[in-house]
Design a protein around this motif. Structure first.
Motif, PDB file in Angstrom:
ATOM      1  N   UNK A  24       0.827  -1.217   0.000  1.00 32.75           N
ATOM      2  CA  UNK A  24       0.000   0.000   0.000  1.00 32.75           C
ATOM      3  C   UNK A  24       0.854   1.256   0.000  1.00 32.75           C
ATOM      4  N   UNK A  25       2.021   1.183   0.663  1.00 33.86           N
ATOM      5  CA  UNK A  25       2.893   2.353   0.714  1.00 33.86           C
ATOM      6  C   UNK A  25       3.354   2.775  -0.679  1.00 33.86           C
ATOM      7  N   UNK A  26       3.218   1.868  -1.658  1.00 33.14           N
ATOM      8  CA  UNK A  26       3.664   2.172  -3.014  1.00 33.14           C
ATOM      9  C   UNK A  26       2.571   2.748  -3.896  1.00 33.14           C
ATOM     10  N   UNK A  27       1.467   3.176  -3.302  1.00 37.67           N
ATOM     11  CA  UNK A  27       0.357   3.695  -4.104  1.00 37.67           C
ATOM     12  C   UNK A  27       0.798   4.890  -4.955  1.00 37.67           C
ATOM     13  N   UNK A  28       1.610   5.753  -4.370  1.00 33.73           N
ATOM     14  CA  UNK A  28       2.082   6.918  -5.124  1.00 33.73           C
ATOM     15  C   UNK A  28       2.908   6.480  -6.325  1.00 33.73           C
ATOM     16  N   UNK A  29       3.771   5.498  -6.117  1.00 32.97           N
ATOM     17  CA  UNK A  29       4.605   4.998  -7.212  1.00 32.97           C
ATOM     18  C   UNK A  29       3.739   4.467  -8.348  1.00 32.97           C
ATOM     19  N   UNK A  30       2.726   3.673  -8.030  1.00 38.29           N
ATOM     20  CA  UNK A  30       1.867   3.102  -9.063  1.00 38.29           C
ATOM     21  C   UNK A  30       1.121   4.190  -9.836  1.00 38.29           C
ATOM     22  N   UNK A  31       0.707   5.231  -9.128  1.00 39.73           N
ATOM     23  CA  UNK A  31       0.020   6.338  -9.813  1.00 39.73           C
ATOM     24  C   UNK A  31       0.971   7.053 -10.762  1.00 39.73           C
ATOM     25  N   UNK A 147       8.841   6.610 -12.870  1.00 37.72           N
ATOM     26  CA  UNK A 147       8.090   6.586 -11.620  1.00 37.72           C
ATOM     27  C   UNK A 147       9.004   6.458 -10.411  1.00 37.72           C
ATOM     28  N   UNK A 148      10.042   5.629 -10.539  1.00 37.34           N
ATOM     29  CA  UNK A 148      10.999   5.479  -9.440  1.00 37.34           C
ATOM     30  C   UNK A 148      11.726   6.801  -9.175  1.00 37.34           C
ATOM     31  N   UNK A 152      11.494   8.964  -5.710  1.00 43.04           N
ATOM     32  CA  UNK A 152      12.744   9.287  -4.998  1.00 43.04           C
ATOM     33  C   UNK A 152      12.816  10.785  -4.720  1.00 43.04           C
ATOM     34  N   UNK A 153      12.435  11.574  -5.695  1.00 46.65           N
ATOM     35  CA  UNK A 153      12.464  13.024  -5.507  1.00 46.65           C
ATOM     36  C   UNK A 153      11.428  13.460  -4.482  1.00 46.65           C
ATOM     37  N   UNK A 154      10.266  12.807  -4.519  1.00 49.87           N
ATOM     38  CA  UNK A 154       9.215  13.158  -3.571  1.00 49.87           C
ATOM     39  C   UNK A 154       9.643  12.861  -2.138  1.00 49.87           C
ATOM     40  N   UNK A 155      10.218  11.686  -1.910  1.00 50.80           N
ATOM     41  CA  UNK A 155      10.635  11.336  -0.555  1.00 50.80           C
ATOM     42  C   UNK A 155      11.844  12.143  -0.107  1.00 50.80           C
ATOM     43  N   UNK A 156      12.643  12.590  -1.036  1.00 52.09           N
ATOM     44  CA  UNK A 156      13.736  13.484  -0.678  1.00 52.09           C
ATOM     45  C   UNK A 156      13.174  14.802  -0.156  1.00 52.09           C
TER      46      UNK A 156
END
Length: 331
Positions: A24-31, A147-148, A152-156
């Motif tokens: 579920x934590x990867x929902x943003x990645x899938x979007x 997407x990766x 990565x940029x978002x979590x940074x």
């Protein structure tokens, strides 16, 4: 041989891949993967323009809307001569010269699917590339890589708001820490301390490379954009021109980029030639930003390219003394 199926270009399930499913934590990645898929396929829709106008005894035909998207996704289409319409195709038999002899096809659209079993004389094949394969698998892979980078940029960015390192032996305090971090990820501007946090040790920490990491990720995202465009024969090296590719820029392509462009363009031209020979009016032209594609002789012999501007300027400099000398003689 897989069963031939029609394609609904408006069904976003075409762009999903179970191999990329994560928790579920990867929902943003899938979007982000989904959006990057859609962005890339929409770009490819504008590489070439199709039109049909009756002239010189040729019959006008109806060209499917978004034919480029369908072709990129299917890899192979055909024009049914008798019914005068397009269909998604699959070659099932070849002769000793590797020429198709038997073709299965399925009608376009989403209503009343019709299947065809055709001899080569009954249709004209339209290849997306030399071997008639779909671009979708590579588009999906590139969308995953993009997407990766996005995540990565978002979590940074998120981590830049989580400067303190928090340490505690209290389960209750640990749950509070997890909640606050979750709140920050959800959009809250920072951590709000509570009395429970009295049991938490704080270590101020600032990543000295935080800015450098953001710059790197942004630059890498731009590199990926260029790579994706180059893969399909477009150049984004000149950002100031917003990829308005001119003749000179096309000639400046590296050999692989030019080959990728021609790998899609030439099968379309060959299809149009066969269609006109069969009496149907159709034309496929590069989008105006690609209007001057490289000529065959330019590709085979790079020496036939236009003269180097610097060489021309040298010639001009050589003539200058003569012109000046001529002026002196007149005096």
């Amino acid at each position: 041989m897989e069963k031939l199926e029609s394609i609904n270009i408006y069904d976003i399930k075409n762009f999903t891949n179970c191999d990329y499913d994560i928790d579920k934590e990867g929902e943003y990645l899938n979007k982000r993967i989904l959006q990057n898929n859609l962005r890339q396929i929409n770009r490819l829709n504008y590489y070439f323009k199709w039109k049909s106008e009756a002239a010189d005894g040729l019959q006008k035909i109806t060209i499917p809307r978004n034919i480029e998207i369908i072709l990129r996704m299917a890899g192979l289409m055909c024009f049914l001569k008798e019914e005068k319409k397009f269909a998604i195709a699959q070659i099932v038999k070849f002769d000793n010269d590797n020429e198709p002899t038997q073709i299965n096809a399925i009608s376009l659209g989403t209503e009343e699917k019709k299947n065809y079993s055709l001899k080569k004389e009954q249709c004209i094949l339209l290849f997306n590339n030399a071997i008639g394969v779909s671009d979708l698998p590579e588009i999906k892979f590139m969308a995953y890589e993009k997407g990766q980078t996005d995540i990565s940029r978002m979590y940074q960015l998120i981590n830049s708001r989580l400067i303190p390192l928090l340490e505690t032996d209290s389960d209750k305090a640990m749950e509070q820490i997890k909640k606050m971090i979750k709140d920050v990820k959800a959009g809250k501007p920072g951590i709000v301390m509570t009395s429970i946090m009295d049991e938490v040790k704080k270590l101020d920490y600032l990543d000295p490379n935080a800015i450098a990491k953001m710059e790197y990720l942004t630059a890498y995202d731009e590199i990926l954009d260029k790579h994706i465009a180059n893969r399909f024969g477009a150049s984004l090296d000149s950002k100031d021109k917003k990829a308005q590719v001119t003749t000179d820029e096309l000639k400046a392509y590296d050999d692989l980029t030019t080959a990728d462009y021609l790998a899609n363009y030439e099968p379309r031209i060959e299809f149009c030639e066969k269609m006109r020979e069969a009496g149907f009016a159709i034309e496929c032209v590069p989008n105006p930003i690609f209007k001057d594609e490289p000529k065959a002789e330019e590709i085979e012999d790079p020496d036939l390219l236009d003269d180097d501007p610097e060489e021309n300027s040298d010639e001009g400099e050589k003539k200058k003394p003569e012109e000046e000398g001529g002026a002196d003689n007149e005096n």
